[in-house]
Design a protein around this motif. Structure first.
Motif, mmCIF file in Angstrom:
data_model
loop_
_atom_site.group_PDB
_atom_site.id
_atom_site.type_symbol
_atom_site.label_atom_id
_atom_site.label_comp_id
_atom_site.label_asym_id
_atom_site.label_seq_id
_atom_site.Cartn_x
_atom_site.Cartn_y
_atom_site.Cartn_z
ATOM 1 N N LYS A 111 0.838 -1.196 0.000
ATOM 2 C CA LYS A 111 0.000 0.000 0.000
ATOM 3 C C LYS A 111 0.874 1.248 0.000
ATOM 4 O O LYS A 111 0.579 2.229 -0.698
ATOM 5 C CB LYS A 111 -0.910 -0.016 1.235
ATOM 6 N N GLU A 112 1.963 1.206 0.782
ATOM 7 C CA GLU A 112 2.878 2.346 0.811
ATOM 8 C C GLU A 112 3.542 2.530 -0.549
ATOM 9 O O GLU A 112 3.689 3.661 -1.027
ATOM 10 C CB GLU A 112 3.932 2.125 1.894
ATOM 11 N N ASP A 113 3.932 1.390 -1.190
ATOM 12 C CA ASP A 113 4.555 1.479 -2.514
ATOM 13 C C ASP A 113 3.581 2.046 -3.538
ATOM 14 O O ASP A 113 3.957 2.871 -4.386
ATOM 15 C CB ASP A 113 5.035 0.098 -2.964
ATOM 16 N N THR A 114 2.311 1.591 -3.466
ATOM 17 C CA THR A 114 1.300 2.090 -4.404
ATOM 18 C C THR A 114 1.073 3.579 -4.221
ATOM 19 O O THR A 114 0.949 4.334 -5.192
ATOM 20 C CB THR A 114 -0.022 1.332 -4.191
ATOM 21 N N ALA A 115 1.017 3.991 -2.951
ATOM 22 C CA ALA A 115 0.828 5.416 -2.670
ATOM 23 C C ALA A 115 2.022 6.218 -3.181
ATOM 24 O O ALA A 115 1.865 7.311 -3.746
ATOM 25 C CB ALA A 115 0.640 5.632 -1.176
ATOM 26 N N ALA A 116 3.232 5.649 -3.013
ATOM 27 C CA ALA A 116 4.436 6.335 -3.501
ATOM 28 C C ALA A 116 4.417 6.430 -5.026
ATOM 29 O O ALA A 116 4.770 7.465 -5.598
ATOM 30 C CB ALA A 116 5.684 5.600 -3.019
ATOM 31 N N ASP A 117 3.988 5.341 -5.694
ATOM 32 C CA ASP A 117 3.895 5.357 -7.159
ATOM 33 C C ASP A 117 2.873 6.383 -7.633
ATOM 34 O O ASP A 117 3.083 7.068 -8.639
ATOM 35 C CB ASP A 117 3.522 3.966 -7.679
ATOM 36 N N ALA A 118 1.758 6.461 -6.903
ATOM 37 C CA ALA A 118 0.722 7.434 -7.267
ATOM 38 C C ALA A 118 1.247 8.859 -7.109
ATOM 39 O O ALA A 118 0.987 9.726 -7.958
ATOM 40 C CB ALA A 118 -0.523 7.218 -6.407
ATOM 41 N N ARG A 119 1.993 9.096 -6.046
ATOM 42 C CA ARG A 119 2.565 10.434 -5.840
ATOM 43 C C ARG A 119 3.579 10.766 -6.937
ATOM 44 O O ARG A 119 3.633 11.897 -7.437
ATOM 45 C CB ARG A 119 3.229 10.511 -4.469
ATOM 46 N N LYS A 120 4.366 9.748 -7.329
ATOM 47 C CA LYS A 120 5.345 9.963 -8.385
ATOM 48 C C LYS A 120 4.658 10.282 -9.708
ATOM 49 O O LYS A 120 5.088 11.175 -10.445
ATOM 50 C CB LYS A 120 6.216 8.719 -8.532
ATOM 51 N N LEU A 121 3.572 9.518 -10.016
ATOM 52 C CA LEU A 121 2.824 9.779 -11.249
ATOM 53 C C LEU A 121 2.243 11.182 -11.243
ATOM 54 O O LEU A 121 2.292 11.898 -12.248
ATOM 55 C CB LEU A 121 1.709 8.739 -11.405
ATOM 56 N N GLN A 122 1.686 11.602 -10.108
ATOM 57 C CA GLN A 122 1.098 12.929 -10.008
ATOM 58 C C GLN A 122 2.164 14.004 -10.215
ATOM 59 O O GLN A 122 1.918 15.024 -10.869
ATOM 60 C CB GLN A 122 0.423 13.105 -8.635
ATOM 61 N N ALA A 123 3.366 13.726 -9.656
ATOM 62 C CA ALA A 123 4.458 14.685 -9.826
ATOM 63 C C ALA A 123 4.858 14.800 -11.294
ATOM 64 O O ALA A 123 5.130 15.905 -11.795
ATOM 65 C CB ALA A 123 5.650 14.256 -8.975
#
Length: 326
Positions: A111-123
């Motif tokens: 879940k933390e990795d997915t959230a990190a990936d989502a933040r990276k995509l948004q960036a």
């Protein structure tokens, strides 16, 4: 008054200090040895010694009686079996708990990795908004230039080239499927291509995915398509019925088939295709490009792009006909 033992909760063998396999002689010998140490006469002021002496006596009484000992051994065996089951259950429960905790940790990390990936995509999206996509901008600019060129340079005959390409030569092939047989019965796409390519270049073949026994064949020339319409019969078990969809040539320019044998017609078709049309095995070759050759190459590339778009239209047309025919 001495308290009676609850033998279901006592280890009588342990009280006497002997193994469960001990003989009667070993049991009595151990009793005498321990009883001498805690006898009330020898320990008048020690109530615990008197209690221990009483427990030894009751244990001896049961374990030296065959019937009582058998009943006690049965209870003891059941207790040990229950204890073993409990240990096994506790072990499984512990393992289950450990596995559950491990899965929860893994899920938390994912879940933390997915959230990190989502933040990276948004960036990255925010960066694209600020900087812009170079390829997208270049492509849009080229599209704008193509549109301007198309408007400013109409074709010689006054007809837009895209419209001319969309009016391609198409025929429909139908064959009957026997009731209860598989929808794939009859012809595969490869079989149809082998049959129809004998008469000229086949650009596309689309087989219905909803309605069995229907296909659309797109030819590069109306005359090769007409030869196929006149000559193709199909398999004996699955005869083909052919009809025009678009691009049929005028009556006065249709191929004259007469009453020639099938082999002669196919040979004529092959010869005609070899001299007048591009066969499937022939590929475009370009060498020593000049200015005119470069334009021809661009035309071929555009034609291939239009063919891809036409293939998409063929599929949509087939799906529309399937819906209309139920």
């Amino acid at each position: 008054m001495a308290k009676k033992l609850d033998i279901t909760k006592e280890d009588l063998y342990g009280i006497l200090g002997v193994e469960e396999t001990a003989t009667e002689k070993e049991i009595t010998k151990s009793y005498r040895k321990q009883a001498l140490k805690c006898h009330p006469d020898k320990n008048p002021d020690n109530p615990k010694a008197a209690e221990q002496f009483h427990r030894l006596t009751q244990a001896l009484e049961i374990l030296t009686d065959a019937a009582a000992k058998a009943a006690y051994d049965k209870i003891l065996k059941a207790q040990k079996a229950a204890l073993l089951r409990q240990k096994q259950y506790d072990s499984k429960r512990k393992k289950f708990k450990e596995d559950l905790e491990a899965r929860e940790r893994a899920a938390g990390e994912q879940k933390e990795d997915t959230a990190a990936d989502a933040r990276k995509l948004q960036a990255e999206i925010e960066r694209l908004r600020k900087e812009g996509n170079r390829i997208l901008q270049e492509t849009q600019e080229q599209l704008r230039k193509d549109l301007e060129e198309k408007v400013n340079k109409p074709s010689d005959d006054g007809v837009d080239s895209d419209d001319a390409e969309s009016n391609t030569v198409k025929i429909k092939a139908k064959w009957k499927i026997k009731k209860g047989e598989n929808r794939d019965e009859g012809y595969t796409k490869q079989e149809l291509e082998d049959i129809f390519s004998k008469y000229g270049e086949v650009l596309n073949i689309v087989v219905s995915v909803k309605k069995s026994g229907t296909a659309i064949i797109e030819y590069s020339s109306p005359y090769t398509a007409d030869m196929a319409v006149m000559n193709v019969k199909g398999k004996e078990d699955f005869p083909l019925t052919l009809s025009w969809l678009s691009g049929q040539p005028p009556e006065d320019r249709l191929c004259n088939h007469g009453n020639q044998e099938t082999d002669d017609r196919q040979k004529a078709a092959s010869d005609t295709s070899a001299h007048s049309f591009s066969a499937p095995s022939q590929n475009y070759q370009f060498s020593g490009f000049g200015a005119a050759d470069s334009k021809d190459f661009e035309s071929v590339v555009l034609m291939k792009m239009r063919q891809a778009e036409e293939r998409k239209r063929l599929i949509e047309q087939m799906e529309k006909e399937d819906e209309e025919n139920g």
